[in-house]
Each structure stands twice: as C-alpha cells, then as structure tokens.
Motif scaffolding. Sequence first.
Motif, short mmCIF file in Angstrom:
data_model
loop_
_atom_site.label_atom_id
_atom_site.label_comp_id
_atom_site.label_asym_id
_atom_site.label_seq_id
_atom_site.Cartn_x
_atom_site.Cartn_y
_atom_site.Cartn_z
N ALA A 79 -4.36 62.75 23.72
CA ALA A 79 -4.74 61.90 24.95
C ALA A 79 -6.04 62.57 25.70
O ALA A 79 -6.33 63.68 25.57
CB ALA A 79 -3.45 61.74 26.11
N SER A 80 -6.76 61.72 26.47
CA SER A 80 -7.78 62.30 27.32
C SER A 80 -7.69 61.49 28.69
O SER A 80 -7.26 60.53 28.82
CB SER A 80 -9.18 62.21 26.52
OG SER A 80 -9.48 60.77 26.39
N GLY A 81 -8.35 62.26 29.64
CA GLY A 81 -8.38 61.49 31.05
C GLY A 81 -8.62 62.67 31.94
O GLY A 81 -9.32 63.69 31.80
N ALA A 124 -7.94 57.81 31.35
CA ALA A 124 -6.72 58.08 32.15
C ALA A 124 -6.08 56.93 32.40
O ALA A 124 -4.78 56.91 32.14
CB ALA A 124 -7.36 58.64 33.45
N PHE A 125 -6.79 55.75 32.68
CA PHE A 125 -5.82 54.46 32.75
C PHE A 125 -5.35 53.90 31.48
O PHE A 125 -4.35 53.48 31.51
CB PHE A 125 -7.01 53.34 33.44
CG PHE A 125 -6.83 53.31 35.02
CD1 PHE A 125 -5.86 52.83 35.58
CD2 PHE A 125 -7.98 53.77 35.49
CE1 PHE A 125 -5.96 52.90 37.05
CE2 PHE A 125 -7.93 53.72 37.02
CZ PHE A 125 -7.16 53.40 37.54
N GLU A 126 -6.17 54.17 30.35
CA GLU A 126 -5.57 53.55 28.88
C GLU A 126 -4.64 54.36 28.73
O GLU A 126 -3.53 54.15 27.95
CB GLU A 126 -6.87 53.78 27.96
CG GLU A 126 -7.95 52.79 28.34
CD GLU A 126 -9.17 52.99 27.21
OE1 GLU A 126 -9.12 53.98 26.33
OE2 GLU A 126 -10.48 52.39 27.54
N ARG A 141 1.16 56.80 31.46
CA ARG A 141 2.38 56.76 30.97
C ARG A 141 3.23 56.64 32.20
O ARG A 141 3.20 56.83 33.25
CB ARG A 141 3.02 58.05 30.19
CG ARG A 141 2.74 59.24 31.14
CD ARG A 141 2.76 60.68 30.35
NE ARG A 141 2.25 61.73 31.03
CZ ARG A 141 3.06 62.38 31.74
NH1 ARG A 141 4.41 62.39 31.93
NH2 ARG A 141 2.46 63.67 32.44
N SER A 142 4.57 56.13 31.69
CA SER A 142 5.66 55.80 32.76
C SER A 142 6.29 57.11 33.33
O SER A 142 6.70 58.02 32.53
CB SER A 142 6.83 54.86 32.03
OG SER A 142 7.92 54.66 32.92
#
Length: 199
Positions: free
Chosen positions: A170-172, A190-192, A195-196
């Motif tokens: 993951a990146s963001g 970050a939007f892509e 996570r919940s």
Amino acid sequence: MYQGAVQELIDELGRLPGIGPKSAQRIAFHILDADPEDMKRLADAIRIVKDKVKFCKICFNVTEQETCNICQDPRRDETIICVVEESKDIVTIERTRSFRGRYHVLGGAINPIGGVGPEQLHIRELITRLGDEKIQEIIIATDPNLEGEATATYLARMLKSIGIKVTRLASGLPVGGDLEYADDVTLGRAFEGRRSLVG
C-alpha cells in the motif's frame, strides 16, 4: 581543474550515485588529509567486498555464501515471496519486523530511457521459482515511482495467468503527515488504499 591523481580521484568519486562534483572534491580532499592507515582500511574494505560478496543463487540478495541467510533460514515462510528492486530494500523491510517470508531481488526496475527492460532484470528467475507449489502469494514492493510502477504493472500482468495471488504494498499518506503537503498522486493512492475502521 586539478592535475593527475587528484583529478582522477575526483572524477571516479563523481561517478558514484548521489555524489556531485563538489561532493567528489570534498571527499577527495578529505582522503588526502586523512590518516593513511584509515584510508588503507577503506581501500581494503572496498577490495574485500568486491572479492567476497556475490549474489544469492536463489533470491539475488547480497551474500558471501552461495545462498543468503534469509534463504537458508527454515523459520521463514516459504509460501510468500516479496519482490524488491535492490538488496538494500530487504534491509529496509527487515527493520519493520513485519514480514517473515522470503525475497526476490530484481536487480533494478524497468526503465526504457535508461535501457533497462524486463530481460535485464531477474524476472525469468522469479518465474522459475514460482514452479514451486508452496508459493501462494507474491508481494510486489517496488519503489512508488514511475519505474517502480511500470515494473509492478509488468509483473502483475505477467503473473496473472499463473494463478498465484499478487499483491502490491500500500502507498499513501505517511504517519504524522499533513494533508496540505501531500502531492496529488500520494493523496490519490491514499484514497484508493483506504480501509474500513469499523467491522
């Protein structure tokens, strides 16, 4: 500017990554001013590393043996391989103590402008390793830049047909960062990768 050996040293130091002309000059003059024994140890260390260090025959990490310590470790999870660009990336990941699988070092990233295509990387060897039935997941941990993304996309497309789970780190937004300083690509990622938080 300088003559003979001094200019040769500056030129050679300037060929190192991240060393510009001014840094090369400063280092050269540091070497000239330094204790001869210290510089002899430095020269010996460079010679020894070039003589002794090679690449692991399994994952292409740096080692002084045929296989690296990680590939020899029976406690590592053999079902997951983390694909990185360089051996130094393994050190970074190992510091987190979050990954207990094995690695595969590509030896760089796809960069058509720099003349690096898939055939110059250790991709063929990765495919050979995937013939082992134990491997269930490939984690692609290439750099989040243009070359790293191109390499990740190439690998993902190629590995899709093999039937092994392929994931990407993951990146963001970095922890402790401010939204106002994030660039568009980082914020988009970050939007892509959101996570919940509930359930």
